[in-house]
Scaffold this motif. Structure first.
Motif, short mmCIF file in Angstrom:
data_model
loop_
_atom_site.label_atom_id
_atom_site.label_comp_id
_atom_site.label_asym_id
_atom_site.label_seq_id
_atom_site.Cartn_x
_atom_site.Cartn_y
_atom_site.Cartn_z
N ASP A 182 0.98 -1.24 0.04
CA ASP A 182 -0.02 0.05 -0.01
C ASP A 182 0.94 1.18 -0.14
O ASP A 182 1.52 1.85 1.11
N PHE A 183 1.21 1.74 -1.16
CA PHE A 183 2.07 2.83 -1.35
C PHE A 183 1.53 4.15 -0.81
O PHE A 183 2.08 5.13 -0.96
N VAL A 184 0.19 4.35 -0.66
CA VAL A 184 -0.52 5.19 -0.11
C VAL A 184 -0.10 5.66 1.44
O VAL A 184 0.06 6.56 1.86
N LYS A 185 0.12 4.25 2.04
CA LYS A 185 0.41 4.39 3.60
C LYS A 185 1.80 4.20 3.65
O LYS A 185 2.17 4.79 4.87
N TYR A 186 2.46 3.40 2.90
CA TYR A 186 3.91 3.20 3.10
C TYR A 186 5.02 3.46 1.93
O TYR A 186 4.45 3.73 1.00
N ASP A 187 6.18 4.07 2.60
CA ASP A 187 7.30 3.99 1.49
C ASP A 187 8.38 2.91 1.73
O ASP A 187 8.30 2.29 2.95
N LEU A 188 8.96 2.60 0.72
CA LEU A 188 9.78 1.19 0.83
C LEU A 188 11.22 1.78 0.30
O LEU A 188 11.27 2.42 -0.47
N PHE A 189 12.26 1.37 1.29
CA PHE A 189 13.50 1.97 1.19
C PHE A 189 14.59 0.75 0.99
O PHE A 189 14.28 -0.27 1.75
N TYR A 190 15.67 1.02 0.60
CA TYR A 190 16.60 -0.16 0.20
C TYR A 190 17.99 0.67 1.15
O TYR A 190 18.06 1.86 0.67
N THR A 191 18.59 0.04 1.64
CA THR A 191 19.91 0.53 2.29
C THR A 191 20.71 -0.50 2.77
O THR A 191 20.45 -1.49 2.53
N SER A 192 22.28 -0.15 2.84
CA SER A 192 23.01 -1.14 3.01
C SER A 192 24.25 -0.75 3.67
O SER A 192 24.33 0.59 4.17
N ASP A 193 25.05 -1.55 4.57
CA ASP A 193 25.98 -1.37 5.50
C ASP A 193 27.20 -2.27 5.29
O ASP A 193 26.78 -3.55 5.16
N TRP A 194 28.34 -1.81 5.42
CA TRP A 194 29.53 -2.83 5.23
C TRP A 194 30.50 -2.43 6.27
O TRP A 194 30.63 -1.28 6.72
#
Length: 120
Positions: free
Chosen positions: A108-120
């Protein structure tokens, strides 16, 4: 120490974050985001429905045509990034990510945003 990558949802109204998916040392996925979005270590990117679908189609093509893996989702070198072989582990990462991104298409993109992140 190693490459850790996350997909997480952020509720737009409350800003609450929810871990959606986690990947460990899936360097091909990190390479995809570096090549297409110039993401740096600890950077994050908001994913559009179009970006999710494009990545899903790429992952799915690798699932069905594993001989194209080195062309469509090549491994990506880096410190503590894991294996660079196109082996069972690589393809299990591809399968997991394809399933995750398939389901992400229906968020539900009206309610949520989806993110990608990384760490090393």
């Amino acid at each position: 120490m190693g490459l850790d990558m996350y997909l997480y949802l952020q509720e737009k109204e409350t800003q609450e974050t929810i871990e959606y998916s986690y990947y460990r040392k899936f360097n091909a996925l990190q390479g995809y985001f570096v090549r297409n979005y110039e993401i740096e270590n600890c950077g994050k990117i908001k994913l559009s429905n179009e970006a999710i679908n494009k990545l899903y189609l790429t992952l799915n093509e690798v699932r069905h045509f594993p001989e194209k893996a080195n062309l469509l989702m090549p491994t990506f070198p880096g410190p503590f990034f894991g294996s660079y072989e196109y082996d069972r582990i690589y393809h299990s990462y591809i399968n997991q990510a394809a399933c995750d991104f398939y389901h992400a298409k229906f968020l539900d993109f009206v309610k949520y945003d989806l993110f990608y992140t990384s760490d090393w």
